[in-house]
Write a protein that holds these residues in place. Structure first.
Motif, short mmCIF file in Angstrom:
data_model
loop_
_atom_site.label_atom_id
_atom_site.label_comp_id
_atom_site.label_asym_id
_atom_site.label_seq_id
_atom_site.Cartn_x
_atom_site.Cartn_y
_atom_site.Cartn_z
N ASN A 86 0.84 -1.21 0.00
CA ASN A 86 0.00 0.00 0.00
C ASN A 86 0.87 1.24 0.00
O ASN A 86 1.27 1.73 1.06
CB ASN A 86 -0.91 0.04 1.24
CG ASN A 86 -2.04 -0.94 1.15
OD1 ASN A 86 -2.80 -0.93 0.20
ND2 ASN A 86 -2.14 -1.82 2.14
N LYS A 88 1.25 5.23 -0.31
CA LYS A 88 0.33 6.22 0.26
C LYS A 88 0.53 7.60 -0.36
O LYS A 88 1.63 8.12 -0.37
CB LYS A 88 0.52 6.31 1.77
CG LYS A 88 0.17 5.02 2.49
CD LYS A 88 0.27 5.18 3.98
CE LYS A 88 0.05 3.88 4.71
NZ LYS A 88 -1.21 3.25 4.46
N ASN A 97 -4.57 5.19 -0.21
CA ASN A 97 -3.76 4.09 -0.71
C ASN A 97 -3.75 4.13 -2.23
O ASN A 97 -4.75 4.49 -2.86
CB ASN A 97 -4.33 2.75 -0.25
CG ASN A 97 -4.15 2.53 1.23
OD1 ASN A 97 -3.13 2.90 1.80
ND2 ASN A 97 -5.13 1.93 1.86
N ASN A 99 -1.15 2.39 -5.80
CA ASN A 99 0.01 1.61 -6.15
C ASN A 99 0.42 1.87 -7.58
O ASN A 99 -0.33 2.48 -8.35
CB ASN A 99 -0.17 0.11 -5.91
CG ASN A 99 1.07 -0.47 -5.25
OD1 ASN A 99 2.19 -0.07 -5.55
ND2 ASN A 99 0.87 -1.40 -4.32
#
Length: 162
Positions: A86, A88, A97, A99
Motif C-alpha cells: 500500500n 500512500k 492508498n 500503487n
C-alpha cells in the motif's frame, strides 16, 4: 611485402572487434544512463467513490556508450510514503492508498523485486549516440476510500542499475 606484414592489420582488427563484442557490463565505466520521469497524475477522486482512479506516468531511460556493445539495465521503484502493498498519497495527516504497476492490467506491482514486486529489465544494442526507451508506469487509487478533500502527493525514487 612479407606475409607477416600482411597479417598484422588483420590481427589488430580482430582484437578491436573482440573488445566491441563484449557485453556493456564489462565496460560499465564506458556507459552512461540517465532517467527522466513524468509523474502519475490521478484525476479527481470522488470519496468514497466505488470506482478505481487510474492514470499513467512515464519513465524514460537514456543510455549511451563510448563503444558499441550490448547494454542492459534494471529499473526499480521505491515504496514512497507507504509499503509495496500500500503506497500512500498523503495530505497532511490524511492518506489515500495507491500503487504503481508494470502492466496495464495493474496486476504486477512495480518495486525492487522484493515483497512480491517486480522490476523492469531491458537489454539491447547501445549505440554511441544516446538511445532512449520509454516505460509506462500504471497507477491506481482503489475505490471506496473515505477521505477528506485535499491535494494528495507522494514521491518515489526510480533507480536504474546498469
Amino acid at each position: 611485402m612479407r606475409s607477416g606484414d600482411e597479417m598484422k592489420p588483420a590481427l589488430k582488427w580482430l582484437a578491436a572487434a573482440g573488445v566491441l563484442a563484449l557485453p556493456l557490463s564489462a565496460h560499465a565505466l564506458l556507459a552512461t544512463c540517465t532517467v527522466a520521469t513524468t509523474g502519475i497524475v490521478f484525476p479527481a477522486y470522488a470519496s468514497p467513490g466505488s470506482t478505481n482512479s487510474d492514470s499513467t506516468g512515464d519513465i524514460a531511460v537514456t543510455c549511451s556508450a563510448l563503444v558499441l556493445g550490448l547494454g542492459s539495465y534494471t529499473i526499480s521503484v521505491s515504496t514512497g510514503a507507504g509499503t509495496y502493498a500500500n503506497r500512500k498519497l498523503t495530505s497532511g495527516a490524511n492518506f489515500l492508498n495507491y500503487n504503481m504497476f508494470t502492466d496495464a492490467a495493474r496486476s504486477i506491482v512495480w518495486g525492487d523485486g522484493t515483497a512480491s514486486t517486480q522490476t523492469v529489465s531491458d537489454s539491447y544494442v547501445i549505440l554511441v549516440a544516446p538511445t532512449t526507451r520509454h516505460y509506462t508506469s500504471y497507477g491506481r487509487v482503489p475505490g471506496s476510500q473515505n477521505k477528506p478533500a485535499g491535494t494528495y502527493t507522494d514521491t518515489v525514487t526510480v533507480t536504474v542499475t546498469y
